[in-house]
Design an enzyme around this catalytic site. Structure first.
Site, PDB file in Angstrom:
ATOM      1  N   HIS A 163      -6.381  -2.820   1.635  1.00  0.00           N
ATOM      2  CA  HIS A 163      -6.139  -2.834   0.196  1.00  0.00           C
ATOM      3  C   HIS A 163      -6.402  -4.195  -0.428  1.00  0.00           C
ATOM      4  O   HIS A 163      -6.436  -4.307  -1.652  1.00  0.00           O
ATOM      5  CB  HIS A 163      -4.701  -2.397  -0.092  1.00  0.00           C
ATOM      6  CG  HIS A 163      -4.444  -0.955   0.218  1.00  0.00           C
ATOM      7  ND1 HIS A 163      -4.381   0.019  -0.753  1.00  0.00           N
ATOM      8  CD2 HIS A 163      -4.261  -0.315   1.401  1.00  0.00           C
ATOM      9  CE1 HIS A 163      -4.155   1.191  -0.182  1.00  0.00           C
ATOM     10  NE2 HIS A 163      -4.073   1.012   1.123  1.00  0.00           N
ATOM     11  N   ASP A 375      -8.325 -10.398  -6.068  1.00  0.00           N
ATOM     12  CA  ASP A 375      -7.608  -9.129  -5.909  1.00  0.00           C
ATOM     13  C   ASP A 375      -8.527  -8.114  -5.260  1.00  0.00           C
ATOM     14  O   ASP A 375      -9.713  -8.024  -5.621  1.00  0.00           O
ATOM     15  CB  ASP A 375      -7.144  -8.599  -7.274  1.00  0.00           C
ATOM     16  CG  ASP A 375      -5.832  -7.836  -7.198  1.00  0.00           C
ATOM     17  OD1 ASP A 375      -5.515  -7.322  -6.104  1.00  0.00           O
ATOM     18  OD2 ASP A 375      -5.130  -7.762  -8.208  1.00  0.00           O
TER      19      ASP A 375
END
Length: 469
Positions: A163, A375
Site C-alpha cells: 500500500h 504517498d
C-alpha cells in the site's frame, strides 16, 4: 458454528475493527483507514477470514464474526508492539520506503521481532486456509510472511499487495535485512504495487542485490533457486466510489455540509485537508503555503477558511510527537495573526470522524488539498472526487500514486512552496467551466476504476501467476 477452513484468507497488520466503549459495554467498531475502506467491499459476500492484531497488547481475543467476516486476532506482546510495529515497521521500513524524509533507524532486536511476528501470522494463515486456498497478504509489516507461508503450505496461492511506495534500490540497499526481505516477498506468486515504478524498483532490487543467490529476473518475473516464480506488477488501489457518491448525495450529508459552512461563517471559499498526522503527508508544507498566502493577502482569513483534519497516528514515536507540535504551533500562529474573534481562519481537528461526517466535509469543501511529500496512492483524493460530480477542485501532489490516474487535478510539488501557492490560487480562481470539466473527468475516472475492479484485477493476476518457468 463458524467453519474451520476458508477459501480466501486476508492477512493485515490490524483487524478491520477497533475495540471501543459504548456506555457500560465494550464493542467492536469498523476502523478508519484506507486499507479497511478498500477491503470492506472486497470481503462483502465472500467466504473469507481476516487475520490481524486487535490493537491491544497481550493475549488475543477469541476469533469472532463481524459484518459477515470471520476475524481471527493475532496476539502481540507489549515488547513486540515496540520492536516489530513501532520499531522495524515504522522506525526502519516506513521512513526508508518514503524517501528518507526522516532518517530510518536499524536495530537487530527490531528485525528479530519482525521475523517472529511474520512467522506467527504465517502459522495462523496456514491453519485457516483450505486446500488450494488464496491468501492475500497486505503491506510492509508482513513482507516475510509469503516465504514462511510457502514453507508451511506450498499448495496455496499467495498474493501480497504493497500500500506504500517501494523505494529505489539505492535507498533499499541501506536496509540491513534487505536480502531476507526480498526472499520473503519472493515466496508469493504475485506481488502487487501501487505504481509501475514501485514494481520496477522491486525487480531492480532483486536483480542487483540477489545476483549471488541464483535469482533470475526476466521482464516482470523473478525465478528463485528452488524453482518458485514470482510476478510483480502495478495494480493501483481504489475506493468504493459509488458508495461514496451515493452517501455524498444523501439529504442528511448535504444538510450537514451546509451546516459546516454556516458554522464557519459561510466563507466564500472553503479549503480542506484530511490526513493521518504523519510526516509524509506534507501538512507542515501545506500550512506554510497557506500561512504565506494569508500573510501576503492572497487569502483573506475572513472570506477563505481552511479545515485540517489530522487523524492521530503512532503518537508514541518521537517523529510523530514532533510533527504534532509543529502543526499545532503553526495553526496557532496563523489564527493569531489572521482570524477575527470567534472566527478562526484555520480549524484544526486532531481526531477521526465517521464516514458520514467525512462525506459532509468533502461536499462542503470548494478545494481539497492533498499534498503529501510521498504517498503510495492516497485514497482521500479519490473519496473527494467521488463526492463531487461537477463541483470542487483537487490540488494534488505529484508524489502520490493518485497523480498517475487523476491527471485532471491541479498538480503541485509540495516542496516548492511558491509554486504550490500559485497552484492553490489557480484552483480557487479557475473559471467555473474549467473546474466542472476537470471534476467531471476525475469523477468518471474514479467511478470507472473502483475498489471492486482493483480487487478483481489483483485476484485475477494472482490466479494466473505462473509457479514454474
Amino acid at each position: 458454528m463458524p467453519q474451520d477452513k476458508f477459501d480466501l484468507v486476508i492477512a493485515a497488520n490490524r483487524l478491520p475493527v477497533d475495540r471501543v466503549r459504548e456506555g457500560n459495554r465494550s464493542v467492536w467498531r469498523r476502523s478508519p483507514g484506507g486499507l479497511v475502506t478498500a477491503m470492506e467491499s472486497v470481503m462483502s459476500g465472500r467466504d473469507g477470514a481476516w487475520i490481524g492484531w486487535s490493537g491491544v497488547p497481550g493475549k488475543a481475543p477469541a476469533p469472532f464474526e463481524q459484518d459477515d467476516m470471520w476475524l481471527h486476532p493475532i496476539a502481540l506482546s507489549a515488547d513486540e508492539i515496540t520492536d516489530y510495529y513501532e520499531g522495524f515497521s515504522n522506525g526502519s521500513l516506513w521512513p526508508l520506503y518514503h524517501d528518507v524524509i526522516v532518517p530510518p533507524t536499524f536495530r537487530r532486536r527490531w528485525q528479530a521481532a519482525y521475523e517472529k511476528v511474520n512467522r506467527r501470522f504465517a502459522e495462523v494463515a496456514a491453519e485457516l486456509a483450505a486446500e488450494n486456498a488464496t491468501v492475500w497478504i497486505h503491506d510492509y509489516q508482513l513482507q516475510l510472511m509469503p516465504r514462511y507461508l510457502r514453507e508451511l503450505r506450498p499448495d496455496v496461492r499467495i498474493g501480497w499487495f504493497n500500500h506504500i511506495p517501494f523505494p529505489p534500490v539505492e535507498l533499499f540497499m541501506q536496509l540491513p535485512a534487505r536480502d531476507t526481505l526480498l526472499h520473503g516477498l519472493l515466496g508469493a506468486d504475485f506481488l502487487g504495487f501501487q505504481r509501475r515504478t514501485d514494481a520496477q524498483n522491486f525487480l531492480r532490487a532483486c536483480r542487483q542485490l540477489l545476483g549471488d543467490d541464483d535469482v533470475e529476473v526476466r521482464a516482470d518475473l523473478v525465478q528463485t533457486a528452488d524453482g518458485q516464480v514470482c510476478r510483480a506488477a502495478a495494480v493501483p488501489i481504489s475506493i468504493d466510489s459509488r458508495g461514496m457518491a451515493r452517501l455524498a448525495a444523501t439529504p442528511a450529508v448535504r444538510a450537514r455540509a451546509r451546516e459546516i459552512r454556516e458554522q464557519l461563517g459561510n466563507p466564500e471559499k472553503l479549503l480542506l485537508g484530511v490526513d493521518r498526522l504523519d510526516y509524509t503527508k506534507g501538512i507542515r508544507h501545506r500550512l506554510k503555503s497557506l500561512e504565506e498566502m494569508y500573510r501576503e493577502g492572497t487569502l483573506d482569513g475572513a472570506r477563505t477558511k481552511f479545515i485540517q483534519v489530522a487523524t492521530p497516528s503512532r503518537e508514541r514515536l518521537q517523529a510523530y510527537q514532533h510533527i504534532k507540535s509543529e502543526v499545532e504551533q503553526t495553526v496557532g500562529r496563523i489564527n493569531g495573526e489572521h482570524s477575527s474573534f470567534g472566527a478562526p481562519a484555520v480549524t484544526y481537528l486532531h481526531r477521526s470522524f465517521p464516514r458520514e461526517e467525512m462525506a459532509a466535509l468533502f461536499v462542503a469543501a470548494d478545494v481539497m488539498l492533498v499534498t503529501p511529500l510521498r504517498d503510495g496512492m492516497n485514497l482521500v483524493a479519490k473519496e473527494y472526487v467521488a463526492a463531487h460530480d461537477d463541483t470542487g477542485a483537487l490540488v494534488l501532489s505529484e508524489f502520490t500514486g493518485a497523480a498517475n490516474e487523476l491527471k485532471q487535478a491541479y498538480l503541485c510539488n509540495p516542496h516548492d512552496i511558491a509554486r504550490t501557492k500559485r497552484t492553490i490560487t489557480r484552483a480557487l480562481e479557475a473559471p467555473a467551466e474549467e473546474r466542472r470539466r476537470r471534476m467531471r473527468a476525475l469523477h468518471r475516472q474514479v467511478l470507472r476504476h473502483d475498489v471492486q475492479r482493483w480487487a478483481e484485477r489483483f485476484l485475477s493476476n494472482l490466479a494466473v501467476a505462473p509457479r514454474q518457468p
